[in-house]
Design an enzyme around this catalytic site. Sequence first.
Site, short mmCIF file in Angstrom:
data_model
loop_
_atom_site.label_atom_id
_atom_site.label_comp_id
_atom_site.label_asym_id
_atom_site.label_seq_id
_atom_site.Cartn_x
_atom_site.Cartn_y
_atom_site.Cartn_z
N LYS A 67 0.85 -1.21 0.00
CA LYS A 67 0.00 0.00 0.00
C LYS A 67 0.87 1.25 0.00
O LYS A 67 0.61 2.21 -0.72
CB LYS A 67 -0.92 0.00 1.23
CG LYS A 67 -2.07 -0.99 1.12
CD LYS A 67 -2.82 -1.19 2.44
CE LYS A 67 -3.86 -2.30 2.30
NZ LYS A 67 -4.49 -2.72 3.54
N GLN A 111 -4.56 -1.23 9.80
CA GLN A 111 -4.53 -2.57 9.21
C GLN A 111 -5.14 -3.59 10.17
O GLN A 111 -4.78 -3.64 11.36
CB GLN A 111 -3.08 -2.95 8.86
CG GLN A 111 -2.93 -4.27 8.13
CD GLN A 111 -3.51 -4.26 6.71
OE1 GLN A 111 -3.67 -3.21 6.08
NE2 GLN A 111 -3.83 -5.42 6.19
N ASP A 134 -10.85 3.65 4.53
CA ASP A 134 -11.21 2.23 4.56
C ASP A 134 -12.73 2.04 4.64
O ASP A 134 -13.23 0.94 4.46
CB ASP A 134 -10.59 1.61 5.83
CG ASP A 134 -9.85 0.33 5.56
OD1 ASP A 134 -9.70 -0.03 4.39
OD2 ASP A 134 -9.43 -0.30 6.54
N1 GUN Z 1 -6.79 -6.45 6.28
C1 GUN Z 1 -7.07 -7.15 5.16
N2 GUN Z 1 -7.77 -6.37 4.29
C2 GUN Z 1 -7.93 -5.17 4.88
C3 GUN Z 1 -8.58 -3.96 4.49
O1 GUN Z 1 -9.14 -3.83 3.41
N3 GUN Z 1 -8.53 -2.95 5.40
C4 GUN Z 1 -7.91 -3.08 6.60
N4 GUN Z 1 -7.92 -2.04 7.41
N5 GUN Z 1 -7.31 -4.18 6.99
C5 GUN Z 1 -7.33 -5.22 6.13
#
Ligand code: GUN
Length: 313
Positions: A67, A111, A134
């Site tokens: 990311k 995350q 998110d």
């Molecule tokens: N862990 C796996 N996929 C995601 C996501 O799309 N957002 C977040 N915050 N954590 C994740």
Amino acid sequence: MVSWPAGEKGILAISARVIDGKAISARVRRAVADEVQKFTSGTGVVPGLSVVLAGDDAASVSYVMAKEKAAREAGIAGNVLRLPGSATQEQVVRTVEALNRDPAVHGILVQLPLPGHVDTDAVVRTIDPGKDVDGLHPYNFGLLLAGKPTFAPATPSGIQRMLIEEGIETNGAHAVICGRSSIVGRPMAALMMARGNGANATVTVCHTGTRDLAAVTRLADILIVAIGRPEAITANMVRPGAVVIDVGVNRVAAPDRKSGFRLVGDVAYDEVARVASHITPVPGGVGPMTIAMLLQNTLAAARASTAGTPASL
Ligand code: GUN
């Protein structure tokens, strides 16, 4: 129901079109990068994305690094705040609160999963809804469910974008979603049942309480699977000609590989690809789309904050 005579399985060719999430994601990311460049040259503002990572789960570390790298390539100031796995709830909350106050940060992503002793809901509720790229804060989640999305969670909106880019008819289609998680299943259902492009589907959500899963999945025109169980969806669970979207990323032991593992989805790819009309591979399907949509949401957050208006897609 489709069944294959024993022994023939190996010689039947893949008939599904393989949806190339990597290529679609690259196009979206290029478009976001162009928009970021215009935005920054017009306003002097560089969109900022901060990712909070607590602990050192190998898969989470690799997602977060991807990311950050993608953000930088798009002209977004991406950075990762790493906390130890022993970080207290208060430390995680304080980290988020500091990001809420920082005007250079337009998007915040915590995350998941967080370490077990941290209350995930409490942390997510701390995120400024205007920076919640998110889309997990109850305010944004509620608007999504009301059919008025602000920031749609990245994985479901990436899937919707894939369906649109592939020209898949969703209007009036029966979309069956397996899984009811907050980051995929629930927001996916909300997006698919909304009005508009890539939506207006009849939606069924399956979960661990579903009595006869195969009977329901076989009704799907579009089957979206996010259950976290390696290769659980087999060919006999898929209607011939269905579109199959595999959100699962599971590590299974592979002693012949240097890493010691390989990645498989929630769908038994080889056999389902002989039945479906379209299928997403793992890796290289949904995963890359998630990152692209996160960048798009971050640009939307920076635009809204600079204009002083609430974010709206
Ligand atoms: N862990 C796996 N996929 C995601 C996501 O799309 N957002 C977040 N915050 N954590 C994740």
